[in-house]
Design a protein around this motif. Structure first.
Motif, PDB file in Angstrom:
ATOM      1  N   ALA A 155       0.831  -1.212   0.000  1.00 13.13           N
ATOM      2  CA  ALA A 155       0.000   0.000   0.000  1.00 13.13           C
ATOM      3  C   ALA A 155       0.862   1.257   0.000  1.00 13.13           C
ATOM      4  N   VAL A 156       1.930   1.266   0.799  1.00 19.50           N
ATOM      5  CA  VAL A 156       2.829   2.414   0.842  1.00 19.50           C
ATOM      6  C   VAL A 156       3.557   2.564  -0.496  1.00 19.50           C
TER       7      VAL A 156
ATOM      8  N   VAL B 251      -6.829   6.666   0.084  1.00 20.94           N
ATOM      9  CA  VAL B 251      -6.036   5.469   0.366  1.00 20.94           C
ATOM     10  C   VAL B 251      -5.144   5.685   1.579  1.00 20.94           C
ATOM     11  N   VAL B 252      -4.543   6.867   1.671  1.00 21.73           N
ATOM     12  CA  VAL B 252      -3.684   7.174   2.824  1.00 21.73           C
ATOM     13  C   VAL B 252      -4.488   7.116   4.120  1.00 21.73           C
ATOM     14  N   LEU B 253      -5.717   7.628   4.096  1.00 24.43           N
ATOM     15  CA  LEU B 253      -6.563   7.566   5.287  1.00 24.43           C
ATOM     16  C   LEU B 253      -6.853   6.114   5.676  1.00 24.43           C
ATOM     17  N   ARG B 254      -7.061   5.256   4.679  1.00 19.55           N
ATOM     18  CA  ARG B 254      -7.290   3.837   4.972  1.00 19.55           C
ATOM     19  C   ARG B 254      -6.048   3.202   5.587  1.00 19.55           C
ATOM     20  N   ILE B 255      -4.861   3.589   5.085  1.00 21.96           N
ATOM     21  CA  ILE B 255      -3.618   3.069   5.656  1.00 21.96           C
ATOM     22  C   ILE B 255      -3.481   3.497   7.117  1.00 21.96           C
TER      23      ILE B 255
ATOM     24  N   CYS C 237      10.338  -7.031  -0.163  1.00 21.57           N
ATOM     25  CA  CYS C 237      10.355  -5.989  -1.186  1.00 21.57           C
ATOM     26  C   CYS C 237       9.033  -5.971  -1.938  1.00 21.57           C
ATOM     27  N   SER C 238       8.522  -4.781  -2.178  1.00 19.90           N
ATOM     28  CA  SER C 238       7.390  -4.562  -3.073  1.00 19.90           C
ATOM     29  C   SER C 238       7.800  -3.417  -3.980  1.00 19.90           C
ATOM     30  N   LYS C 239       8.070  -3.723  -5.272  1.00 24.23           N
ATOM     31  CA  LYS C 239       8.664  -2.716  -6.137  1.00 24.23           C
ATOM     32  C   LYS C 239       8.177  -2.876  -7.568  1.00 24.23           C
TER      33      LYS C 239
ATOM     34  N   ASP D 203       1.940 -12.718  -2.451  1.00 23.45           N
ATOM     35  CA  ASP D 203       0.829 -11.937  -3.011  1.00 23.45           C
ATOM     36  C   ASP D 203       0.633 -10.617  -2.282  1.00 23.45           C
ATOM     37  N   ILE D 204       0.962 -10.596  -0.992  1.00 25.90           N
ATOM     38  CA  ILE D 204       0.725  -9.405  -0.175  1.00 25.90           C
ATOM     39  C   ILE D 204       1.578  -8.237  -0.637  1.00 25.90           C
ATOM     40  N   PHE D 205       2.650  -8.516  -1.422  1.00 27.73           N
ATOM     41  CA  PHE D 205       3.533  -7.459  -1.898  1.00 27.73           C
ATOM     42  C   PHE D 205       3.283  -7.080  -3.353  1.00 27.73           C
ATOM     43  N   THR D 206       2.308  -7.729  -3.998  1.00 27.01           N
ATOM     44  CA  THR D 206       2.105  -7.450  -5.423  1.00 27.01           C
ATOM     45  C   THR D 206       0.687  -7.036  -5.781  1.00 27.01           C
TER      46      THR D 206
END
Length: 245
Positions: free
Chosen positions: A65-66, A83-87, A142-144, A219-222
């Protein structure tokens, strides 16, 4: 400096020696370091954060998300603000979630790697996601977004394990072999990733294990998943609730 060891006499001797060489202060047991709360019990150590500055350091569940909203920092729109508020709401509800590092963990290195295909609607680039466990302890993730557009899911899937393999070599301290991170990040030819990845498979550096889609923790990173699926993936990251110190 942080000193960790089971040899209390050795630690005391080292601190005495260092105090004679440098001006230093013994701060005692580690409780707080660079915004990270540190606590421990007989089972091992717990790392968590309540500060927003470097939240993803101990919150891999927020990494994707970030990663998404960070792309629009220069020109955010109403959608990104929502989205930021949800985070932030999620962070508030998981304020003391943290990583547990067991003192009885094995030294077996296990990696999960995944990629979506053309998942970014703005430029149709794919996202690479991976993480590494050292035994039961999560040590790297990593999520990139990939640097080039993949014209097929095969290309996207090949680039993900190539990047994962590069990280694996770094974690194994094979600096003389793996110190080509910049080259591998910037490569524009799928052939390079294929040969790089296949080479280390044939060498035995990497052993491929088929993982069913429902068990693919990376999956949580993609991609964004349903709340039920997301909670299931978070539980696999060895994240637990920690009490404030």
């Amino acid at each position: 400096m942080i000193i960790t060891s089971d040899d209390l006499q050795g630690i005391s001797a080292l601190k005495t020696f260092l105090s004679k060489q440098f001006k230093m202060k013994d701060l005692g047991r580690l409780n707080y370091f660079l915004g990270i709360e540190v606590s421990s019990d007989q089972s091992g150590y717990y790392l968590s954060q309540a500060s927003l500055v470097y939240l993803t350091v101990t919150h891999p569940d927020n990494a994707y998300a970030v990663h998404i909203v960070s792309q629009f920092m220069s020109a955010p729109r109403t959608t990104h603000y929502a989205v930021v508020l949800r985070i932030i709401r999620y962070v508030k509800g998981t304020l003391f979630h943290g990583l547990h590092y067991s003192n009885s963990s094995s030294l077996q290195l296990i990696a999960y790697s995944d990629a979506d295909w053309a998942g970014d609607p703005t430029d149709r680039r794919s996202t690479t996601g991976y993480f590494f466990f050292l035994g039961d302890s999560l040590i790297s993730w990593c999520s990139k977004k990939q640097t080039v557009i993949s014209r097929s899911s095969t290309e996207a899937e090949y680039r993900a394990p190539a990047n994962t393999t590069s990280e694996l070599l770094c974690l194994r301290c094979a600096i003389q072999i793996a110190h080509n991170d910049v080259f591998h990040e910037r490569t524009k030819h799928i052939e390079t990733d294929c040969h790089f990845f296949r080479h280390h498979v044939l060498e035995g550096t990497v052993r491929l294990v088929p993982v069913p889609s429902q068990d693919q923790s990376a999956d949580i990173f993609t991609k964004a998943d349903s709340p039920l699926r997301f909670r299931a993936l978070v539980s696999k990251l060895q994240m637990i609730d920690t009490l404030p110190s």
